[in-house]
Scaffold this motif. Sequence first.
Motif, PDB file in Angstrom:
ATOM      1  N   THR A   3       0.826  -1.217   0.000  1.00  0.00           N
ATOM      2  CA  THR A   3       0.000   0.000   0.000  1.00  0.00           C
ATOM      3  C   THR A   3       0.853   1.258   0.000  1.00  0.00           C
ATOM      4  O   THR A   3       0.461   2.267  -0.569  1.00  0.00           O
ATOM      5  CB  THR A   3      -0.976   0.052   1.194  1.00  0.00           C
ATOM      6  N   LYS A   4       2.031   1.166   0.609  1.00  0.00           N
ATOM      7  CA  LYS A   4       2.945   2.311   0.616  1.00  0.00           C
ATOM      8  C   LYS A   4       3.694   2.459  -0.704  1.00  0.00           C
ATOM      9  O   LYS A   4       4.206   3.535  -1.003  1.00  0.00           O
ATOM     10  CB  LYS A   4       3.966   2.171   1.755  1.00  0.00           C
ATOM     11  N   SER A   5       3.767   1.395  -1.482  1.00  0.00           N
ATOM     12  CA  SER A   5       4.554   1.415  -2.719  1.00  0.00           C
ATOM     13  C   SER A   5       3.781   1.955  -3.919  1.00  0.00           C
ATOM     14  O   SER A   5       4.377   2.211  -4.957  1.00  0.00           O
ATOM     15  CB  SER A   5       5.065   0.004  -3.044  1.00  0.00           C
ATOM     16  N   VAL A   6       2.476   2.103  -3.781  1.00  0.00           N
ATOM     17  CA  VAL A   6       1.653   2.605  -4.886  1.00  0.00           C
ATOM     18  C   VAL A   6       1.085   3.965  -4.516  1.00  0.00           C
ATOM     19  O   VAL A   6       1.040   4.332  -3.338  1.00  0.00           O
ATOM     20  CB  VAL A   6       0.506   1.628  -5.250  1.00  0.00           C
ATOM     21  N   GLN A   7       0.655   4.685  -5.521  1.00  0.00           N
ATOM     22  CA  GLN A   7      -0.024   5.963  -5.284  1.00  0.00           C
ATOM     23  C   GLN A   7      -1.506   5.747  -5.577  1.00  0.00           C
ATOM     24  O   GLN A   7      -1.885   5.439  -6.711  1.00  0.00           O
ATOM     25  CB  GLN A   7       0.543   7.053  -6.188  1.00  0.00           C
ATOM     26  N   TRP A   8      -2.321   5.899  -4.553  1.00  0.00           N
ATOM     27  CA  TRP A   8      -3.760   5.692  -4.704  1.00  0.00           C
ATOM     28  C   TRP A   8      -4.369   6.888  -5.420  1.00  0.00           C
ATOM     29  O   TRP A   8      -4.089   8.034  -5.076  1.00  0.00           O
ATOM     30  CB  TRP A   8      -4.396   5.451  -3.335  1.00  0.00           C
ATOM     31  N   VAL A   9      -5.214   6.631  -6.399  1.00  0.00           N
ATOM     32  CA  VAL A   9      -5.772   7.684  -7.251  1.00  0.00           C
ATOM     33  C   VAL A   9      -7.209   8.009  -6.871  1.00  0.00           C
ATOM     34  O   VAL A   9      -7.532   9.151  -6.563  1.00  0.00           O
ATOM     35  CB  VAL A   9      -5.682   7.293  -8.743  1.00  0.00           C
ATOM     36  N   LYS A  10      -8.088   6.992  -6.910  1.00  0.00           N
ATOM     37  CA  LYS A  10      -9.489   7.248  -6.560  1.00  0.00           C
ATOM     38  C   LYS A  10     -10.245   5.947  -6.383  1.00  0.00           C
ATOM     39  O   LYS A  10      -9.806   4.884  -6.814  1.00  0.00           O
ATOM     40  CB  LYS A  10     -10.186   8.104  -7.607  1.00  0.00           C
ATOM     41  N   LEU A  11     -11.402   6.084  -5.763  1.00  0.00           N
ATOM     42  CA  LEU A  11     -12.320   4.975  -5.538  1.00  0.00           C
ATOM     43  C   LEU A  11     -13.641   5.292  -6.216  1.00  0.00           C
ATOM     44  O   LEU A  11     -14.178   6.389  -6.050  1.00  0.00           O
ATOM     45  CB  LEU A  11     -12.559   4.775  -4.033  1.00  0.00           C
TER      46      LEU A  11
ATOM     47  N   GLU B 183       1.128   2.532 -10.335  1.00  0.00           N
ATOM     48  CA  GLU B 183       2.233   1.644  -9.965  1.00  0.00           C
ATOM     49  C   GLU B 183       3.078   1.353 -11.199  1.00  0.00           C
ATOM     50  O   GLU B 183       2.542   1.097 -12.285  1.00  0.00           O
ATOM     51  CB  GLU B 183       1.677   0.332  -9.394  1.00  0.00           C
ATOM     52  N   ASN B 184       4.388   1.385 -11.027  1.00  0.00           N
ATOM     53  CA  ASN B 184       5.319   1.081 -12.117  1.00  0.00           C
ATOM     54  C   ASN B 184       5.037   1.897 -13.367  1.00  0.00           C
ATOM     55  O   ASN B 184       5.059   1.385 -14.491  1.00  0.00           O
ATOM     56  CB  ASN B 184       5.303  -0.420 -12.445  1.00  0.00           C
ATOM     57  N   GLY B 185       4.732   3.179 -13.176  1.00  0.00           N
ATOM     58  CA  GLY B 185       4.559   4.088 -14.296  1.00  0.00           C
ATOM     59  C   GLY B 185       3.233   4.012 -15.020  1.00  0.00           C
ATOM     60  O   GLY B 185       3.081   4.601 -16.085  1.00  0.00           O
ATOM     61  N   LYS B 186       2.273   3.277 -14.454  1.00  0.00           N
ATOM     62  CA  LYS B 186       0.969   3.211 -15.123  1.00  0.00           C
ATOM     63  C   LYS B 186      -0.169   3.112 -14.111  1.00  0.00           C
ATOM     64  O   LYS B 186       0.021   2.689 -12.969  1.00  0.00           O
ATOM     65  CB  LYS B 186       0.915   2.037 -16.104  1.00  0.00           C
ATOM     66  N   ILE B 187      -1.338   3.502 -14.572  1.00  0.00           N
ATOM     67  CA  ILE B 187      -2.551   3.393 -13.759  1.00  0.00           C
ATOM     68  C   ILE B 187      -3.055   1.953 -13.839  1.00  0.00           C
ATOM     69  O   ILE B 187      -3.107   1.364 -14.913  1.00  0.00           O
ATOM     70  CB  ILE B 187      -3.657   4.348 -14.272  1.00  0.00           C
ATOM     71  N   ASP B 188      -3.430   1.404 -12.704  1.00  0.00           N
ATOM     72  CA  ASP B 188      -4.014   0.070 -12.645  1.00  0.00           C
ATOM     73  C   ASP B 188      -5.288   0.166 -11.812  1.00  0.00           C
ATOM     74  O   ASP B 188      -5.550   1.185 -11.174  1.00  0.00           O
ATOM     75  CB  ASP B 188      -3.026  -0.917 -12.019  1.00  0.00           C
TER      76      ASP B 188
END
Length: 128
Positions: free
Chosen positions: A68-76, A101-106
């Motif tokens: 959870t710390k390694s990704v940037q949360w965008v929205k729900l 994560e890793n340069g792309k939105i997932d």
Amino acid sequence: MNCYCGTTKTYQECCEVFHRNNGKTDTAEQLMRSRYSAFVLADGDYLMATHHQSTRPTKEKKAIVKWTKSVQWVKLDVLETTQGTQNDHKGTVTFNAYFFENGKIDVIHEKSAFVKEGNLWYYLGLSR
């Protein structure tokens, strides 16, 4: 600023209330939203406390928090809620949780199952 979970309330008026009262929510959707905010904040204790004991991944807590710390949360985006009201004892919430994560939105697309025991809602896992 709006709450991490996507409501128009501030975090202090919304999910922080549930984070401070150990997940005492009125509905399954409120619990799901507060759990999303806990992912954003990497609050592993809250995620474990609100996960039903029969499916709680206690041994994976450190790995979950690290991720959870390694990704940037965008929205729900909450797509659908079935049952899960104050008067129900079970419910489902279908949602999309977007992260970078890793340069792309997932996206995590999930239909989550919830159960109410002793006036507390708990996350069970994927709905079947």
